[in-house]
Scaffold this active site. Structure first.
Site, mmCIF file in Angstrom:
data_model
loop_
_atom_site.group_PDB
_atom_site.id
_atom_site.type_symbol
_atom_site.label_atom_id
_atom_site.label_comp_id
_atom_site.label_asym_id
_atom_site.label_seq_id
_atom_site.Cartn_x
_atom_site.Cartn_y
_atom_site.Cartn_z
ATOM 1 N N GLU A 1 0.854 -1.191 0.000
ATOM 2 C CA GLU A 1 0.000 0.000 0.000
ATOM 3 C C GLU A 1 0.881 1.229 0.000
ATOM 4 O OE1 GLU A 1 -2.273 3.290 2.022
ATOM 5 O OE2 GLU A 1 -0.336 2.430 2.463
ATOM 6 N N CYS B 1 -4.700 -3.572 1.988
ATOM 7 C CA CYS B 1 -3.990 -4.635 2.721
ATOM 8 C C CYS B 1 -4.180 -6.011 2.096
ATOM 9 C CB CYS B 1 -4.471 -4.671 4.167
ATOM 10 S SG CYS B 1 -4.411 -3.070 4.958
ATOM 11 N N THR C 1 -2.622 2.525 15.879
ATOM 12 C CA THR C 1 -2.548 1.270 15.100
ATOM 13 C C THR C 1 -1.503 1.360 13.985
ATOM 14 O OG1 THR C 1 -4.280 1.868 13.507
ATOM 15 C CG2 THR C 1 -5.007 0.829 15.545
ATOM 16 N N SER D 1 -14.958 1.051 9.137
ATOM 17 C CA SER D 1 -14.022 0.092 8.527
ATOM 18 C C SER D 1 -14.096 -1.260 9.244
ATOM 19 C CB SER D 1 -12.589 0.641 8.535
ATOM 20 O OG SER D 1 -12.047 0.682 9.835
ATOM 21 N N HIS E 1 -6.272 -10.912 8.618
ATOM 22 C CA HIS E 1 -5.629 -9.603 8.468
ATOM 23 C C HIS E 1 -5.758 -8.905 9.820
ATOM 24 C CE1 HIS E 1 -4.491 -5.639 7.556
ATOM 25 N NE2 HIS E 1 -5.718 -5.153 7.684
ATOM 26 N N ASN F 1 0.284 -2.549 12.823
ATOM 27 C CA ASN F 1 -0.283 -2.915 11.523
ATOM 28 C C ASN F 1 0.823 -2.893 10.464
ATOM 29 O OD1 ASN F 1 -1.984 -3.495 9.405
ATOM 30 N ND2 ASN F 1 -3.382 -1.778 9.750
#
Ligand code: CAA
Length: 388
Positions: free
Chosen positions: A79, A111, A152, A201, A233, A276
């Site tokens: 990304e 992702c 995150t 999300s 994920h 993350n």
């Protein structure tokens, strides 16, 4: 012939911020992060690190036991692209000295794209079983300071060799997919930080899980109760708990919370401490499972749920190969994490605010990383990498 992951290793930066330091500045309890989102630390890249240096570092140990000439294709999922035109994987190809007949391409879908890469790699190997495909997933998760996503953040890269008769895990042919045009998380070309509608999300993630799992079952996949472990994920570790509850509900599974938690607990250890890593996170979860499962995983069935905001999702599964323990890089991973340096909040801000010079001049990067590769300079808009 079985096809799957023959070797896997991950890398993260040598710097981290403990989320207690962030919580202290925000005047909130650290447990909101430690327990509420399930994160302890976040990996922070130095000025001379990016997705290329991390991916090359992740791939390096795989080359010890693999004939480079057998690597037919390099698929780079990210990304956090560094160029609108040139694939980041071409730089890695050069750093690792891969054969010139190896094709290289970059894949993007938030992702999710590492999973597209894994599936494409399996198809390539099915056509030429003696060849190997190097799949790299590398990302730096960056959100605005003081935004809900800040805690995150993280960074990491994973490298996988996909081949026939794999040493680690066979990938099953069934896969369930789900795509929907939504705006839950995105990053326009002119921004270095992602925009996110945080609560939305997580709802879309769970909806996509339900839909992709239903499609996987329609394709003849194993039911939730037939799976031993799940790799999700992991935008933050507690998401796995929410996902497990959702999946149990979809399959009318009556397992209790402790059983569901045990199915994911070993997959979360690394994510809790690096944060993350977008495309890499699900596969770093698999490395974590290999490195931390108390029992021998041989013959165990693992479910995978890959999610990329925007959104594309895929549910698939695999079976761990007997003897997999002989091919792990556990000690290397653990030594790398133990050797990291903790940043103060003030140092974190300095790292966060560093900007790549964009004036076309010749600029050396500060020497910060302790990894095997670094971004040495930016000269006339060209990124110059070197081994350290
Ligand atoms: N002790 C223990 N728990 C605490 C606590 C404390 N002192 N204080 C709060 N909590 C709990 C809350 O009760 C809450 O628990 P539940 O989830 O069970 O309700 C949890 O901590 C989180 O608290 P908030 O809901 O108040 O957190 P928030 O609104 O500040 O942020 C978030 C949560 C929206 C997910 C935010 O982290 C965010 O925006 N993250 C980025 C987006 C993201 O990761 N989305 C995931 C799906 S999208 C995706 O997967 C793609 C991707 O990689 C981005």
């Amino acid at each position: 012939m079985s096809i799957g992951i023959d070797d896997i290793s991950f890398y993260t930066s040598n710097f981290f911020l403990d989320l207690k330091s962030l919580a202290d500045v925000q005047n909130i309890e650290a447990d909101k992060y430690y327990q509420g989102i399930g994160q302890e630390r976040m990996g922070i890249v130095g000025a001379d690190e990016d997705v290329v240096t991390m991916a090359a570092a992740a791939a390096l140990p795989l080359l010890d036991s693999c004939d480079k000439a057998s690597i037919d294709t390099l698929l780079f999922a990210t990304e956090t692209g560094i160029d609108q035109s040139k694939a980041a994987g071409v730089f890695v190809h050069g750093l690792l000295g891969l054969p010139s007949r190896c094709r290289v391409v970059e894949l993007k879908q938030a992702c999710y794209s590492a999973t597209a890469a894994v599936q494409m790699a399996c198809a390539i190997v099915a056509r030429e079983p003696e060849r190997k495909v190097l799949v790299l997933a590398s990302d730096i998760a960056r959100y605005d300071l003081t935004s809900s996503g800040e805690a995150t953040q993280g960074c990491g890269a994973v490298a996988m060799l996909i081949g026939s008769n794999p040493r680690l895990i066979e990938i099953h042919p069934q896969s369930g997919r789900y795509t929907e045009d939504v705006m839950d998380f995105w990053r326009p070309n002119y921004r270095s930080t992602a925009l996110v509608d945080g609560k939305y999300s997580t709802k879309i993630y769970l909806k996509a899980l339900k839909q992709a799992y239903a499609d996987y079952i329609d394709q003849g996949g194993a039911r939730f109760e037939q799976l031993d472990y799940l790799c999700y994920h992991l935008p933050f570790s507690r998401m796995a708990e929410k996902a497990q509850t959702q999946l149990a509900r979809c399959s009318e599974n009556s397992s209790d919370a402790a059983t569901r938690s045990a199915m994911v607990a070993p997959t979360l250890t690394y994510n809790r401490t690096i944060g993350n890593s977008y495309t890499a996170s699900i596969y770093i979860g698999l490395v974590s499972l290999f490195d931390h499962a108390a029992e021998d995983l041989s013959g165990k069935r693992v479910g995978f749920f890959s999610y990329g905001s925007g959104c594309v999702a895929e549910f698939f599964s695999g079976t761990v190969v007997a003897g997999y323990r002989d091919s792990l890089h556990t000690q290397r991973h653990q030594e790398m994490l133990e050797a990291r340096t903790e940043l103060t909040y003030t140092q974190y801000l300095k790292f966060y605010n560093f900007e790549i010079p964009a004036d076309g001049g010749d600029h050396c990067m500060p020497e910060q990383t302790t990894g095997p590769f670094r971004l040495a300079s930016i000269d006339q808009h060209k990124r110059i990498y070197c081994a350290r």
